[in-house]
Enzyme design. Structure first.
Site, PDB file in Angstrom:
ATOM      1  CD  GLU A 117      -3.007   0.929   2.302  1.00 53.53           C
ATOM      2  OE1 GLU A 117      -2.732   0.222   3.282  1.00 53.53           O
ATOM      3  OE2 GLU A 117      -4.068   1.580   2.208  1.00 53.53           O
ATOM      4  CG  HIS A 182      -3.924   5.931   0.363  1.00 52.42           C
ATOM      5  ND1 HIS A 182      -4.282   6.568   1.514  1.00 52.42           N
ATOM      6  CD2 HIS A 182      -3.987   4.608   0.632  1.00 52.42           C
ATOM      7  CE1 HIS A 182      -4.542   5.664   2.469  1.00 52.42           C
ATOM      8  NE2 HIS A 182      -4.375   4.476   1.947  1.00 52.42           N
ATOM      9  CG  HIS A 203      -9.126   1.625   1.450  1.00 58.38           C
ATOM     10  ND1 HIS A 203      -8.809   2.790   0.802  1.00 58.38           N
ATOM     11  CD2 HIS A 203      -8.042   1.331   2.222  1.00 58.38           C
ATOM     12  CE1 HIS A 203      -7.601   3.176   1.177  1.00 58.38           C
ATOM     13  NE2 HIS A 203      -7.113   2.299   2.021  1.00 58.38           N
ATOM     14  CG  ASN A 206     -13.080   4.538   3.247  1.00 56.66           C
ATOM     15  OD1 ASN A 206     -13.682   3.487   3.129  1.00 56.66           O
ATOM     16  ND2 ASN A 206     -13.531   5.520   4.007  1.00 56.66           N
ATOM     17  NE  ARG A 214     -21.758  22.166 -10.949  1.00 57.55           N
ATOM     18  CZ  ARG A 214     -22.873  22.331 -10.232  1.00 57.55           C
ATOM     19  NH1 ARG A 214     -24.036  21.931 -10.713  1.00 57.55           N
ATOM     20  NH2 ARG A 214     -22.843  22.899  -9.047  1.00 57.55           N
ATOM     21  CG  ASP A 261      -7.389  -1.001   5.646  1.00 62.43           C
ATOM     22  OD1 ASP A 261      -6.183  -1.263   5.846  1.00 62.43           O
ATOM     23  OD2 ASP A 261      -7.788   0.140   5.350  1.00 62.43           O
TER      24      ASP A 261
HETATM   25 ZN   LIG Z   1      -4.581  -0.291   4.474  1.00 65.49          ZN
END
Ligand SMILES: [Zn+2]
Length: 382
Positions: A117, A182, A203, A206, A214, A261
């Site tokens: 990650e 992310h 995820h 998130n 728009r 997670d």
């Molecule tokens: Zn994670």
């Protein structure tokens, strides 16, 4: 015993396992040859669960060398037969040490590879992580990390808008499944990433740019593209029920991937803990920073399956697929499960979908025990 396979429930099946593989799934009783194991209910037999996004649990931390072995034993009680220890963005030496020690216990769930990650993530969407460990794409660093890893890095979360198509192609050429996360990608940037070979989203909802009518953002791009695999943290906290239902409604079959997670303090007593340079507070089912922001989860994969049935209005067989076959196919593995000839990584669940027994390679590696002091009720008792 019913058998869940391919999103369907096959009632009253008899299953034989021999030499580590499923040798029979039959509607009629079959004679077990010597050396074969008959798997019997009551309940439901499913392909074993695979957690493709797990940082730790009960104090075990994927970033701490040696802990993956303990984690691989601990995960068995969730019905997990395979997992991707998930490392986070960290100084190169720490990452290298964690990767080189990421080995499972031979008696535990299998380490199917590693999920990185980061570290090529967007500081605009750090989630709980301190963004100072995020960095621009660095081919030499990446090569060093891959060389250090005890198991191949097979999945990487990337803020794809920060990489060029050529850089994304380099990672894919190394056999990596790319997952958008992310990320502050706009709708257009996310679509470009999908065109460049990103097949998965980390995820969902998130740590990514949210949906505006728009400015649909990465979330809009995901909802618009049903054939992407989408990780979902179904702990009841990270994603509202309606959002989870909308995500599931937009996926083509088998494209919702349940993950936990879960973080090292998950499963520990309520209180304060430290992880990834942050102070975390465990309170009930939630793990939060002092700011109140969610910091990973305390979820188990079997609980996610039960919530999928409850929240998404799907059958148990479809929910089970989200934790077993879907995670596997999302990282390029065969679906596994209850096909004759498949490796017998299986979980037997009771009718309420709580794990009773976990088999890895046809060997019972975990069984829910009745506590010793809970004697059977005497016959005739209510
Ligand atoms: Zn994670």
């Amino acid at each position: 015993m019913d058998v869940a396979s391919g999103g369907r429930m096959l009632p009253r099946r008899h299953v034989l396992v021999a030499n580590g593989r499923v040798t029979a799934v039959s509607a009629t009783p079959v004679q077990a040859p010597s050396g074969a194991l008959t798997v019997d209910g009551p309940g439901v037999l499913s392909g074993g669960f695979v957690d493709t996004h797990v940082h730790g649990r009960r104090g075990f931390d994927v970033m701490r060398p040696g802990d993956v072995e303990s984690l691989s034993l601990d995960l068995l009680s969730q019905g997990v037969t395979g997992f991707l220890p998930t490392v986070v963005a960290a100084p190169a030496d720490d990452l290298s040490a964690a990767l080189s020690a990421a080995r499972g216990n031979p008696r535990g769930a299998r380490v199917l590879g590693i999920h990185a990650e980061g570290p090529f993530l967007s500081p605009d969407q750090p989630g709980m992580f301190p963004p100072d460990a995020f960095r621009d794409y660095d081919r030499a660093l990446w090569r060093d990390l891959q060389a250090a890893a005890a198991s191949p890095i097979c999945l990487m979360t990337v803020a794809a808008e920060r990489l060029t198509p050529a850089q994304l192609a380099e990672l894919q050429a190394d056999g990596i499944t790319l997952s958008l996360g992310h990320t502050n990608a706009s709708y257009e940037e996310a679509l470009a990433a999908f065109d460049a070979g990103v097949t998965r989203v980390t995820h969902a909802y998130n740590a990514m740019r949210g949906f505006h009518h728009r400015d649909p953002g990465a979330v809009g791009a995901l909802l618009d593209q049903g054939d992407l695999d989408a990780e979902l943290i179904l702990d009841g906290l990270h994603v509202a029920r309606a959002s989870a239902r909308i995500l599931a409604a937009t996926r083509t079959a088998g494209r919702v991937v349940l993950i936990t997670d879960s973080v090292p303090p998950a499963g520990c007593l309520d209180g304060d803990y430290a992880w990834a340079g942050r102070r975390l507070r465990v309170s009930g089912d939630a793990v939060r920073l002092s700011s109140g922001r969610l910091a990973g989860s305390a979820l188990t994969l079997d609980a996610a399956v039960r919530r999928a049935v409850d929240w998404l209005d799907v059958s148990p067989a479809v929910a089970l697929r989200m934790a077993s076959e879907a995670p596997r196919t999302s990282i390029g593995l065969d679906p596994g499960g209850l096909q004759t000839g498949e490796v017998a990584d299986l979980v037997l669940l009771d009718p309420q979908l709580r794990p009773r027994m976990t088999l890895v390679g046809g060997v019972v590696r975990w069984r829910r025990m009745r506590p010793k002091h809970c004697a059977n009720a005497p016959s005739g008792a209510d």
